[in-house]
Design a protein around this motif. Sequence first.
Motif, short mmCIF file in Angstrom:
data_model
loop_
_atom_site.label_atom_id
_atom_site.label_comp_id
_atom_site.label_asym_id
_atom_site.label_seq_id
_atom_site.Cartn_x
_atom_site.Cartn_y
_atom_site.Cartn_z
N SER A 34 55.12 87.19 8.33
CA SER A 34 54.90 86.84 9.73
C SER A 34 55.83 85.71 10.16
CB SER A 34 53.47 86.39 9.94
OG SER A 34 52.58 87.42 9.62
N ARG A 35 56.29 85.79 11.38
CA ARG A 35 57.14 84.72 11.91
C ARG A 35 56.26 83.58 12.43
NH1 ARG A 35 62.17 85.72 14.70
NH2 ARG A 35 63.33 87.01 13.26
N HIS A 36 56.80 82.38 12.40
CA HIS A 36 56.18 81.18 12.98
C HIS A 36 54.87 80.79 12.30
CE1 HIS A 36 59.21 81.67 16.01
NE2 HIS A 36 58.74 82.86 16.33
N THR A 37 54.70 81.13 11.05
CA THR A 37 53.49 80.71 10.34
C THR A 37 53.71 79.47 9.51
OG1 THR A 37 53.98 82.16 8.49
CG2 THR A 37 52.55 83.04 10.21
N HIS A 38 54.95 79.15 9.22
CA HIS A 38 55.26 77.98 8.40
C HIS A 38 55.95 76.92 9.24
CE1 HIS A 38 54.19 80.08 4.75
NE2 HIS A 38 54.89 81.11 5.16
N PRO A 39 55.71 75.64 8.91
CA PRO A 39 56.41 74.58 9.65
C PRO A 39 57.91 74.61 9.36
CG PRO A 39 55.17 73.67 7.82
CD PRO A 39 54.83 75.13 7.88
N GLY A 40 58.68 74.02 10.26
CA GLY A 40 60.12 73.99 10.08
C GLY A 40 60.54 73.14 8.90
N ARG A 52 63.54 71.20 7.37
CA ARG A 52 64.80 70.68 7.89
C ARG A 52 65.21 69.40 7.18
NH1 ARG A 52 60.60 68.80 10.54
NH2 ARG A 52 60.65 66.79 11.55
N THR A 79 59.13 69.14 5.66
CA THR A 79 58.44 69.75 6.80
C THR A 79 57.68 68.70 7.59
OG1 THR A 79 56.48 70.22 5.47
CG2 THR A 79 58.16 71.95 5.61
#
Length: 84
Positions: A2-8, A10, A28
């Motif tokens: 799934s998209r957008h389930t984990h924090p970014g 960076r 994160t």
Amino acid sequence: MSRHTHPGYRPVVFRDASAGLIFLTRSTVATDRTVEHAGGTYPLVDVEISSASHPFWTGRSRVVDTEGRVQAFERRYGSSRGRR
């Protein structure tokens, strides 16, 4: 997946407040503060302790208790040696 389930995930700059150590890593963690570092602008997280200031890593620890745990137990409750 799934998209957008984990924090970014960076690049983030961590700064040790007591030792002045600054290091760039990936995380994160969420923060609103930023800092200029190594030619870029990165999110900034201030930490109170790191490997640069922790007594274990710096070797500046002091021994508070000179009596061992076994000796303290035996002093409190008596020696169990010779008893069965």
